[in-house]
Design a protein around this motif. Structure first.
Motif, PDB file in Angstrom:
ATOM      1  N   LEU A  12       3.884   6.074  -5.132  1.00 38.91           N
ATOM      2  CA  LEU A  12       3.978   6.515  -6.762  1.00 38.91           C
ATOM      3  C   LEU A  12       2.669   7.091  -7.188  1.00 38.91           C
ATOM      4  N   VAL A  13       1.334   6.988  -6.652  1.00 37.52           N
ATOM      5  CA  VAL A  13       0.288   7.575  -7.142  1.00 37.52           C
ATOM      6  C   VAL A  13       0.256   9.078  -6.654  1.00 37.52           C
ATOM      7  N   LEU A  14       0.689   9.297  -5.302  1.00 36.52           N
ATOM      8  CA  LEU A  14       0.545  10.639  -5.038  1.00 36.52           C
ATOM      9  C   LEU A  14       1.681  11.358  -5.657  1.00 36.52           C
TER      10      LEU A  14
ATOM     11  N   ALA B  90       0.796  -1.307   0.021  1.00 35.13           N
ATOM     12  CA  ALA B  90       0.033   0.072  -0.022  1.00 35.13           C
ATOM     13  C   ALA B  90       0.978   1.242  -0.066  1.00 35.13           C
ATOM     14  N   THR B  91       1.905   1.430   0.649  1.00 36.43           N
ATOM     15  CA  THR B  91       2.706   2.287   0.851  1.00 36.43           C
ATOM     16  C   THR B  91       3.434   2.823  -0.813  1.00 36.43           C
TER      17      THR B  91
ATOM     18  N   ILE C  90       5.439  13.406   1.409  1.00 36.09           N
ATOM     19  CA  ILE C  90       4.867  12.067   1.058  1.00 36.09           C
ATOM     20  C   ILE C  90       6.169  11.323   0.894  1.00 36.09           C
ATOM     21  N   ASP C  91       7.471  11.754   0.623  1.00 35.34           N
ATOM     22  CA  ASP C  91       8.659  10.854   0.818  1.00 35.34           C
ATOM     23  C   ASP C  91       8.876  10.339   2.233  1.00 35.34           C
TER      24      ASP C  91
ATOM     25  N   TYR D  64       8.063   2.335   5.585  1.00 35.66           N
ATOM     26  CA  TYR D  64       9.028   1.400   5.129  1.00 35.66           C
ATOM     27  C   TYR D  64       9.747   1.114   6.398  1.00 35.66           C
ATOM     28  N   VAL D  65      10.332   2.213   7.257  1.00 31.30           N
ATOM     29  CA  VAL D  65      10.983   1.703   8.356  1.00 31.30           C
ATOM     30  C   VAL D  65      10.326   0.853   9.612  1.00 31.30           C
TER      31      VAL D  65
END
Length: 75
Positions: A31-33, A25-26, A50-51, A58-59
């Motif tokens: 990618l979409v945002l 989902a992340t 966003i990043d 991820y962390v």
């Protein structure tokens, strides 16, 4: 009929599915945002936000997967 309590293997599998779903989902949202931001010309601050949000997810997923890996080795 009463529901059985989850076994360690079932709980482990459920937690790993959650980790996989968070990673998937992340990646999709990131990618979409990012693409939406490029198309609408969002300021660089939003791209950074966003990043950073994706990096935090991820962390978290890596930390939980590492904990599960360690727990699995102890069994």
């Amino acid at each position: 009929m009463a529901a059985r309590p989850p076994t360690d293997a079932a709980a482990f599998a459920r937690q790993m599915r959650v980790v996989g779903a968070v990673i998937a989902a992340t990646t999709v949202l990131w990618l979409v945002l990012g693409e939406i931001g490029r198309q609408y010309g969002w300021d660089g601050r939003y791209a950074l936000l966003i990043d950073l949000a994706a990096l935090a997810a991820y962390v978290w997923a890596m930390f939980v997967a590492w904990q599960l890996w360690r727990k699995r080795r102890e069994i």
